[in-house]
Design a protein around this motif. Structure first.
Motif, short mmCIF file in Angstrom:
data_model
loop_
_atom_site.label_atom_id
_atom_site.label_comp_id
_atom_site.label_asym_id
_atom_site.label_seq_id
_atom_site.Cartn_x
_atom_site.Cartn_y
_atom_site.Cartn_z
N ASP A 1 0.84 -1.24 0.05
CA ASP A 1 0.15 -0.09 0.01
C ASP A 1 0.94 1.09 -0.01
OD1 ASP A 1 -2.61 -1.05 -0.02
OD2 ASP A 1 -1.96 -2.02 1.97
N ILE A 2 2.23 1.11 -0.26
CA ILE A 2 3.05 2.21 -0.25
C ILE A 2 2.77 2.90 -1.68
CG2 ILE A 2 5.35 3.14 -0.18
CD1 ILE A 2 6.16 0.84 1.85
N VAL A 3 2.68 3.95 -1.61
CA VAL A 3 2.18 4.70 -3.09
C VAL A 3 3.45 5.71 -3.24
CG1 VAL A 3 -0.09 4.62 -2.97
CG2 VAL A 3 0.98 6.67 -1.96
N GLU A 4 4.47 6.03 -2.46
CA GLU A 4 5.65 6.72 -2.56
C GLU A 4 6.81 6.21 -1.59
OE1 GLU A 4 7.27 11.36 -3.19
OE2 GLU A 4 5.15 10.69 -2.01
N ASN A 5 7.58 5.79 -2.37
CA ASN A 5 9.01 5.40 -1.39
C ASN A 5 10.20 6.38 -1.82
OD1 ASN A 5 11.05 4.02 -0.19
ND2 ASN A 5 10.44 1.86 -1.05
N LYS A 6 10.10 7.41 -1.28
CA LYS A 6 11.06 8.59 -1.54
C LYS A 6 12.64 8.10 -1.73
CE LYS A 6 8.22 11.92 0.16
NZ LYS A 6 7.87 13.20 1.37
N LYS A 7 12.96 7.11 -0.88
CA LYS A 7 14.38 6.66 -0.74
C LYS A 7 14.68 5.24 -1.50
CE LYS A 7 16.28 10.14 2.27
NZ LYS A 7 17.35 10.50 3.27
N ASN A 8 13.44 4.69 -1.83
CA ASN A 8 13.57 3.43 -2.61
C ASN A 8 14.14 2.33 -1.53
OD1 ASN A 8 13.05 4.11 -5.46
ND2 ASN A 8 15.15 5.12 -5.33
N LEU A 9 13.40 2.31 -0.47
CA LEU A 9 13.56 1.69 0.77
C LEU A 9 13.48 0.02 0.30
CD1 LEU A 9 12.29 3.50 3.66
CD2 LEU A 9 14.65 3.60 2.83
N VAL A 10 14.14 -0.87 0.74
CA VAL A 10 13.99 -2.04 0.34
C VAL A 10 13.57 -2.73 1.44
CG1 VAL A 10 15.01 -4.46 -0.51
CG2 VAL A 10 15.89 -2.16 -1.14
N ILE A 11 12.16 -2.87 1.49
CA ILE A 11 11.39 -3.40 2.96
C ILE A 11 11.28 -5.10 3.03
CG2 ILE A 11 9.20 -3.23 4.23
CD1 ILE A 11 9.10 -0.29 2.91
N THR A 12 11.64 -5.52 4.11
CA THR A 12 11.70 -7.00 4.62
C THR A 12 10.65 -6.82 5.83
OG1 THR A 12 13.69 -7.21 3.17
CG2 THR A 12 12.79 -9.01 4.82
N PRO A 13 9.61 -7.69 5.49
CA PRO A 13 8.81 -7.98 7.17
C PRO A 13 9.45 -9.15 7.63
CG PRO A 13 7.48 -7.62 5.06
CD PRO A 13 8.69 -7.75 4.39
N VAL A 14 9.58 -9.13 9.01
CA VAL A 14 10.12 -10.45 9.49
C VAL A 14 9.48 -10.41 10.86
CG1 VAL A 14 12.64 -10.14 8.67
CG2 VAL A 14 11.90 -8.98 10.82
N GLU A 15 9.60 -11.59 11.72
CA GLU A 15 8.92 -11.83 13.09
C GLU A 15 9.42 -10.91 13.57
OE1 GLU A 15 6.76 -14.04 14.39
OE2 GLU A 15 6.46 -15.10 12.30
N ALA A 16 8.39 -10.17 14.75
CA ALA A 16 8.80 -9.09 15.43
C ALA A 16 9.69 -9.39 16.69
CB ALA A 16 7.35 -8.72 16.15
N ALA A 17 9.49 -10.29 17.07
CA ALA A 17 10.67 -10.83 17.92
C ALA A 17 12.17 -10.79 17.53
CB ALA A 17 10.38 -12.28 18.54
N GLN A 18 12.17 -10.91 16.26
CA GLN A 18 13.70 -11.14 15.62
C GLN A 18 14.25 -9.71 15.09
OE1 GLN A 18 14.98 -14.12 15.55
NE2 GLN A 18 13.23 -14.93 16.42
N LEU A 19 13.34 -8.89 15.35
CA LEU A 19 13.80 -7.51 14.92
C LEU A 19 14.92 -6.76 15.66
CD1 LEU A 19 10.32 -5.94 14.29
CD2 LEU A 19 12.24 -6.16 12.50
N PRO A 20 15.03 -7.19 16.89
CA PRO A 20 16.42 -6.69 17.52
C PRO A 20 17.58 -7.16 16.97
CG PRO A 20 14.73 -7.04 19.14
CD PRO A 20 14.30 -7.55 18.13
N ARG A 21 17.39 -8.40 16.50
CA ARG A 21 18.91 -9.03 15.84
C ARG A 21 18.94 -8.49 14.48
NH1 ARG A 21 18.00 -15.49 17.00
NH2 ARG A 21 17.94 -15.43 19.48
#
Length: 283
Positions: free
Chosen positions: A179-199
């Motif tokens: 649903d992102i319609v503008e990605n100003k810096k061409n971010l490469v987005i990767t969804p992961v398990e929330a508990a793994q985000l600190p790593r």
């Protein structure tokens, strides 16, 4: 549009939190029946982690000075603390925000009420590569929570910081990186398990980490490049049975939380927590 997005994200957070809570049944063993209504004893329920610590470190010492004996019962899910409160095995709890409390109480037909909001750990944007949002480079990699509720919040933070724009009419129950319609810096987005985000902070340029997972990983909330601006209905609160709202022990809990001693404990042991309006606005 930012305000509208926060509302959409809030609706999704509520729906997901309720669903995940209802799917879990594990908790610590229930305590003996609460007795605060009739004695100077309070059995306080809280989820394990920062909010159990808040009861122990910031609330209990003040109540003890008022003559109370305080016991803390820890829970590992979002269902049992309210059920235990309703049945009287605990006297108060601290783990949830108002939207969740109101929905849970209505769905389960439980007479529970909020007493007062408390400081709450926000989601943040963390990075070992960049020192500020302005430094974020074109094509930077970003790790986000993959559960719909936290993903919605994460997208909202990125939008608030001017890195992306999300469709204003995005369905809050299905919103995703698509649903992102503008990605100003061409971010490469990767969804992961929330508990793994600190790593993920170690191998991604940016990682959006919910406050509870950041604290569990001993991360400093103030090290975030940006922290979530939390609306009041997202802040955690103390809840009690509605019938107990006017009882002395509830008034004493509220008075303890409103005290300068409580805020001093928050500033010392809960750095980076988002403070409620009543605390920020008082003189």
């Amino acid at each position: 549009m930012k305000k509208q997005w926060k509302v959409l994200a809030g609706l999704l957070l509520t729906a997901s939190l309720f669903a995940s809570g209802c799917g879990s049944s594990d908790s610590s063993a229930p305590a003996q029946n609460g007795a605060a209504a009739d004695t100077k004893q309070i059995n306080f329920g809280a989820t394990a982690g920062p909010y159990s610590d808040m009861v122990t470190k910031a609330i209990t010492p003040i109540l003890e000075k008022k003559g109370y004996t305080v016991k803390v019962t820890e829970f590992s899910d979002y269902v049992q603390p309210n059920l235990a409160l309703a049945e009287g095995s605990i006297d108060a709890n601290l783990f949830q925000h108002k939207i969740y409390l109101d929905k849970f109480a209505a769905d389960k037909n439980l007479p529970l009420s909020a007493v007062i909001n408390v400081p709450t750990g926000p989601m943040g944007i963390y990075s070992n590569k960049f020192k500020s949002i302005d430094e974020v480079a074109d094509g930077a990699s970003v790790a986000l929570p993959n559960d719909p509720a936290n993903l919605a919040r994460a997208l909202g933070i990125l939008q608030h910081e001017g890195l992306i724009t999300v469709k204003p009419d995005a369905d809050p129950l299905k919103v995703s990186e698509k649903d992102i319609v503008e990605n100003k810096k061409n971010l490469v987005i990767t969804p992961v398990e929330a508990a793994q985000l600190p790593r993920a902070v170690e191998h991604q340029d940016l990682a959006l980490v919910p406050g509870n997972f950041a604290l569990a990983a001993k991360m400093d909330l103030n090290s975030a490049l940006a922290l979530e601006e939390m609306p009041e209905h997202f802040l955690n609160l103390v809840a009690v049975k509605t019938a107990d709202l006017e009882k002395p022990f509830v008034k004493d809990i509220k008075e303890a939380i409103e005290s300068p001693e409580f805020e001093a404990a928050i500033d010392k042991d809960f750095k980076g927590f988002f403070k409620p309006e009543w605390m920020k606005n008082r003189k």
